[in-house]
Design an enzyme around this catalytic site. Structure first.
Site, PDB file in Angstrom:
ATOM      1  N   ARG A 101       0.784  -1.166   0.088  1.00  0.00           N
ATOM      2  CA  ARG A 101       0.140  -0.148   0.186  1.00  0.00           C
ATOM      3  C   ARG A 101       0.735   1.321   0.039  1.00  0.00           C
ATOM      4  NH1 ARG A 101      -5.022  -1.491   0.989  1.00  0.00           N
ATOM      5  NH2 ARG A 101      -5.536  -3.328   2.021  1.00  0.00           N
ATOM      6  N   GLY A 152     -15.607  -6.468   3.890  1.00  0.00           N
ATOM      7  CA  GLY A 152     -16.559  -5.416   3.690  1.00  0.00           C
ATOM      8  C   GLY A 152     -16.359  -4.271   4.319  1.00  0.00           C
ATOM      9  N   ASP A 163     -14.100  -6.753  -2.189  1.00  0.00           N
ATOM     10  CA  ASP A 163     -15.580  -6.240  -1.539  1.00  0.00           C
ATOM     11  C   ASP A 163     -16.503  -5.689  -2.627  1.00  0.00           C
ATOM     12  OD1 ASP A 163     -14.265  -6.276   0.995  1.00  0.00           O
ATOM     13  OD2 ASP A 163     -13.972  -4.112   1.244  1.00  0.00           O
TER      14      ASP A 163
END
Length: 489
Positions: free
Chosen positions: A162, A262, A218
């Site tokens: 990331r 989620g 998701d």
């Protein structure tokens, strides 16, 4: 074109709007074109029509009224008769960013094999460790042989991370290495970064195609039908739900609690619940819930235990965050800028145990969190096919000179979508449509919804409908180029 603010809109009759994607010839107008090598490929000799019609577009809204506008359309994906890159000229690279997701290796494999088998490209690099791999000089050479069986493994052979997005360093590396096709696989933050890379590439006048493949387990990327890996995640979630059900029915007043992925969108929890039919309650971020009171979660649990003697609860990781925040402090953000969520599964387990202990009722609660098991597995059969189609479509687009786009399936057809359309908002479960009503009917759970929440959900649906009907509400659409873009590319 006005940098990041420019939007390539082509109007037509009856409210038709084509949201086109950039092309390298927009800023390098004198580029030569070449015959597509596919026409000489023996494997494709049986295909009735080699190339898609250059005027083909895909509508975003498939259901329309006879007097209503035709709405927004996107350019159809597929091979073009003329390409803007010769195979010997292509120097491609692939990078994966963000969290893991089933199908990453399949996409990598099929981009490599698509470039090699369909177009004869031989120079393909893998950028290791996400965006920072561009300027950390971490690369590997990718060939059809070395990626032959990677689709059988979970994760990504390139590694991921990331953050690490330094536009100037990344584009410097692209320019220094002579890379002219960049394939970026990642979520909305990654695609936003790819859009910035494209803008810098265009500013420098480089003949480089920047193309994205949207990735999110998701399923929260808008516009597209679904993201790759989602079917696999829902299928694997069934194992956790089944285990929770077995534990629950095997104990007195048994409760099986399963936390699924989620962060802001509850699609996995929603669809896993519908597929399972063993779930008694599904909690998602889009639908607020409360614990106490006549229609609260505790009272519903008491009723289900009294009627059935057991219960299964599925909760998405982003559900109930406001409730938790009342008793706990926020824990910051990750390297991608995503807000770190508090563990709703552990919190809910504790609250349920405390409630029944206070009411002197014995329960047996088992908490299951399969998050990292689900996202680390290989993709299933349907996702493997989907990944293949996405990869081949993105290759066709890059070879045809399109850039600054992401590939996606819209109403069953693959098309090229501008970066801004998939990063402007997140896809959410609509709690006012029939799919959510089906879930409520299946579980018999209370809706937990007050009138204010329902009205806000309806207003959001109306805003989304306006966007789909060809009335773009995003900032970029305020500056529309008046040019009539050719559809012959």
């Amino acid at each position: 074109m006005d940098g990041a603010a420019a939007v390539k809109l082509v109007p037509g009759e009856a409210g038709y709007v084509l949201e086109d994607v950039p092309h390298v010839s927009d800023y390098l107008p004198d580029l030569p074109t070449y015959p597509n090598p596919l026409q000489d490929n023996p494997a494709y000799s049986v295909v009735k029509q080699y190339f898609v019609n250059p005027d083909d577009t895909v509508c975003q809204k498939i259901v329309v009224h006879k007097d209503g506008p035709r709405g927004n359309h996107f350019r159809r994906a597929g091979p073009r008769q003329r390409v803007y890159f010769e195979p010997d000229e292509v120097h491609a690279c692939i990078v994966t960013c963000g969290g893991l997701c089933p199908g990453l290796n399949t996409v990598i494999r099929e981009i490599v094999c698509g470039l090699s088998d369909m177009y004869g490209v031989t120079k393909i690099l893998g950028i290791q460790g996400g965006y920072k791999g561009f300027y950390a000089r971490n690369t590997i050479t990718l060939t059809p042989k070395c990626v032959n069986d990677i689709h059988k493994r979970g994760g990504t052979i390139l590694g991921s991370s990331r953050g690490g997005h330094d536009t100037m360093k990344i584009v410097d590396s692209i320019q220094d290495r002579g890379i002219n096709q960049v394939y970026v696989i990642g979520g909305d933050g990654t695609q936003r970064g790819a859009g910035v890379i494209f803008e810098e590439v265009r500013r420098r006048g480089l003949k480089v195609s920047v193309a994205g493949i949207p990735k999110t387990i998701d399923n929260d990327i808008p516009v597209i039908d679904k993201s790759f890996g989602f079917d696999t995640a829902v299928e694997e979630a069934q194992r956790a739900i089944n285990a929770a059900h077995v534990e629950a029915v095997s104990a007195e007043n048994g409760i099986g609690l399963v936390k699924l992925m989620g962060r802001h969108s509850g699609f996995i929890a929603h669809y896993a619940t519908l597929a399972s039919r063993d779930v008694d309650c599904c909690l998602i971020p889009e639908s607020p819930f409360y614990l106490e009171g006549e229609s609260g979660l505790f009272r519903y649990i008491e009723k289900r235990l009294k009627d059935n003697g057991h219960m299964v609860i599925v909760v998405a990781e982003g559900a109930g965050q406001k409730l938790i925040a009342e008793t706990m402090q926020s824990i910051g953000k990750d390297a991608s800028g995503n807000e770190l969520l508090l563990d709703v599964g552990l919190w809910l387990s504790q609250k349920i145990n405390e409630h029944f202990k206070k009411n002197k009722m014995t329960i047996n609660l088992k908490y299951i969190d399969p998050t990292y098991m689900i996202r680390a597995i290989p993709s299933n059969a349907s996702d493997n096919v989907y990944c293949t189609l996405l990869a081949h479509s993105v290759v066709h687009g890059a070879m045809a000179g399109y850039t600054g786009f992401t590939i996606g399936q819209v109403n069953g057809r693959h098309c090229y979508i501008p970066f801004y359309r998939i990063t402007e908002k997140q896809n959410r479960v609509s709690i006012t449509d029939r799919m959510w009503a089906r879930l409520l009917s299946s579980t018999n759970q209370p809706s937990f919804l007050c009138n204010k929440v329902v009205e806000e959900a309806k207003k959001e649906q109306e805003r989304t409908a306006q966007l789909i009907d060809g009335s773009p509400s995003h900032r970029k659409a305020e500056k529309v180029s008046g040019a009539n873009f050719s559809g012959t590319k």
